[in-house]
Design a protein around this motif. Structure first.
Motif, PDB file in Angstrom:
ATOM      1  N   ILE A  25       0.948  -1.167   0.061  1.00  0.00           N
ATOM      2  CA  ILE A  25       0.214   0.116   0.151  1.00  0.00           C
ATOM      3  C   ILE A  25       0.961   1.268  -0.018  1.00  0.00           C
ATOM      4  N   ARG A  26       0.684   2.277  -0.928  1.00  0.00           N
ATOM      5  CA  ARG A  26       1.398   3.508  -0.926  1.00  0.00           C
ATOM      6  C   ARG A  26       0.681   4.398  -0.038  1.00  0.00           C
ATOM      7  N   ARG A  27       1.169   5.203   0.755  1.00  0.00           N
ATOM      8  CA  ARG A  27       0.602   6.128   1.749  1.00  0.00           C
ATOM      9  C   ARG A  27       1.549   7.445   1.645  1.00  0.00           C
ATOM     10  N   ARG A  28       0.686   8.471   1.074  1.00  0.00           N
ATOM     11  CA  ARG A  28       0.960   9.897   1.121  1.00  0.00           C
ATOM     12  C   ARG A  28       0.992  10.327   2.483  1.00  0.00           C
ATOM     13  N   ARG A  29       1.882  10.938   2.826  1.00  0.00           N
ATOM     14  CA  ARG A  29       1.990  11.538   4.313  1.00  0.00           C
ATOM     15  C   ARG A  29       2.196  12.950   4.550  1.00  0.00           C
ATOM     16  N   GLN A  30       1.990  13.664   5.371  1.00  0.00           N
ATOM     17  CA  GLN A  30       2.309  14.932   5.629  1.00  0.00           C
ATOM     18  C   GLN A  30       2.915  15.281   7.120  1.00  0.00           C
ATOM     19  N   CYS A  31       3.563  15.923   7.347  1.00  0.00           N
ATOM     20  CA  CYS A  31       4.208  16.234   8.787  1.00  0.00           C
ATOM     21  C   CYS A  31       3.734  17.438   9.251  1.00  0.00           C
ATOM     22  N   ASP A  32       3.026  17.281  10.538  1.00  0.00           N
ATOM     23  CA  ASP A  32       2.208  18.267  10.995  1.00  0.00           C
ATOM     24  C   ASP A  32       3.403  19.551  11.511  1.00  0.00           C
ATOM     25  N   GLU A  33       4.492  19.227  11.741  1.00  0.00           N
ATOM     26  CA  GLU A  33       5.512  19.990  12.139  1.00  0.00           C
ATOM     27  C   GLU A  33       5.963  21.146  11.098  1.00  0.00           C
ATOM     28  N   CYS A  34       6.668  20.315  10.059  1.00  0.00           N
ATOM     29  CA  CYS A  34       7.336  21.154   8.978  1.00  0.00           C
ATOM     30  C   CYS A  34       6.298  21.240   7.907  1.00  0.00           C
ATOM     31  N   GLY A  35       5.471  20.559   7.761  1.00  0.00           N
ATOM     32  CA  GLY A  35       4.425  20.673   6.739  1.00  0.00           C
ATOM     33  C   GLY A  35       4.847  19.800   5.375  1.00  0.00           C
ATOM     34  N   LYS A  36       6.090  19.308   5.274  1.00  0.00           N
ATOM     35  CA  LYS A  36       6.710  18.517   3.991  1.00  0.00           C
ATOM     36  C   LYS A  36       5.758  17.380   4.003  1.00  0.00           C
ATOM     37  N   ARG A  37       5.718  16.993   2.534  1.00  0.00           N
ATOM     38  CA  ARG A  37       4.957  15.559   2.441  1.00  0.00           C
ATOM     39  C   ARG A  37       6.059  14.554   1.906  1.00  0.00           C
ATOM     40  N   PHE A  38       5.769  13.226   2.139  1.00  0.00           N
ATOM     41  CA  PHE A  38       6.494  12.222   1.838  1.00  0.00           C
ATOM     42  C   PHE A  38       5.784  11.067   1.583  1.00  0.00           C
ATOM     43  N   THR A  39       6.326  10.025   0.826  1.00  0.00           N
ATOM     44  CA  THR A  39       5.577   8.836   0.510  1.00  0.00           C
ATOM     45  C   THR A  39       6.165   7.442   1.181  1.00  0.00           C
ATOM     46  N   THR A  40       5.279   6.529   1.788  1.00  0.00           N
ATOM     47  CA  THR A  40       5.790   5.510   2.291  1.00  0.00           C
ATOM     48  C   THR A  40       5.036   4.259   1.734  1.00  0.00           C
ATOM     49  N   TYR A  41       5.514   3.178   1.860  1.00  0.00           N
ATOM     50  CA  TYR A  41       5.191   1.832   1.373  1.00  0.00           C
ATOM     51  C   TYR A  41       4.914   0.759   2.309  1.00  0.00           C
TER      52      TYR A  41
END
Length: 149
Positions: A25-41
């Motif tokens: 499963i591919r998950r798109r995430r966003q950090c609540d602290e810095c606001g940057k986005r990244f992807t995890t599998y």
């Protein structure tokens, strides 16, 4: 999940979708602290597979070994990374769908060669020459004749 940018624990999932291989499963995430986005599998954890080598020693299955062999065989060939990943995924699916938790390395090699034969003849012969340890030109020619027939 820790943010890879600021190392904080406060991240949230924005989007989730299955990967085409249906094993992750591919998950798109966003950090609540810095606001940057990244992807995890997320990948389904499987029972470890043990490979029986030619000398009868055993070692844990390692995807990168198949990947390295195929990449060397595909060197300077018109084969995309996506095609290589697709073949490796197909090989893994075939290997893990077997009932046994131990598999001979020779069986893995044969599966790889079957997949490469359908992809590209030159890549197939390159892989076969290393895998089958061609000793002379005659054994090399025998393998080429199999492809041509």
């Amino acid at each position: 999940m820790k943010c890879p940018f600021c190392n904080q624990d406060n991240t949230r999932v924005i989007d989730s979708r299955p990967v085409p291989d249906n094993n992750s499963i591919r998950r798109r995430r966003q950090c609540d602290e810095c606001g940057k986005r990244f992807t995890t599998y997320e990948k389904i954890e499987t029972i470890p597979l043990v490979v029986i080598k030619k000398d009868q020693s055993r070692e844990q299955y390692d995807r990168t070994k198949i990947q390295d062999g195929i990449m060397r065989a595909c060197y300077k060939r018109p084969i995309s990374v996506e095609q290589i990943e697709k073949i490796i995924d197909e090989i893994e699916t075939e290997i893990f769908n077997k009932e046994d938790r131990e598999i001979p390395s020779t069986e893995i090699g044969e599966i790889v060669m079957d997949k490469l034969k359908d992809l590209d003849a030159v890549t197939y012969v390159r892989f076969a020459s290393v895998y089958r340890e061609f000793k002379d030109v005659n054994t090399f020619m025998d393998e080429l004749k199999k492809i041509l027939n």
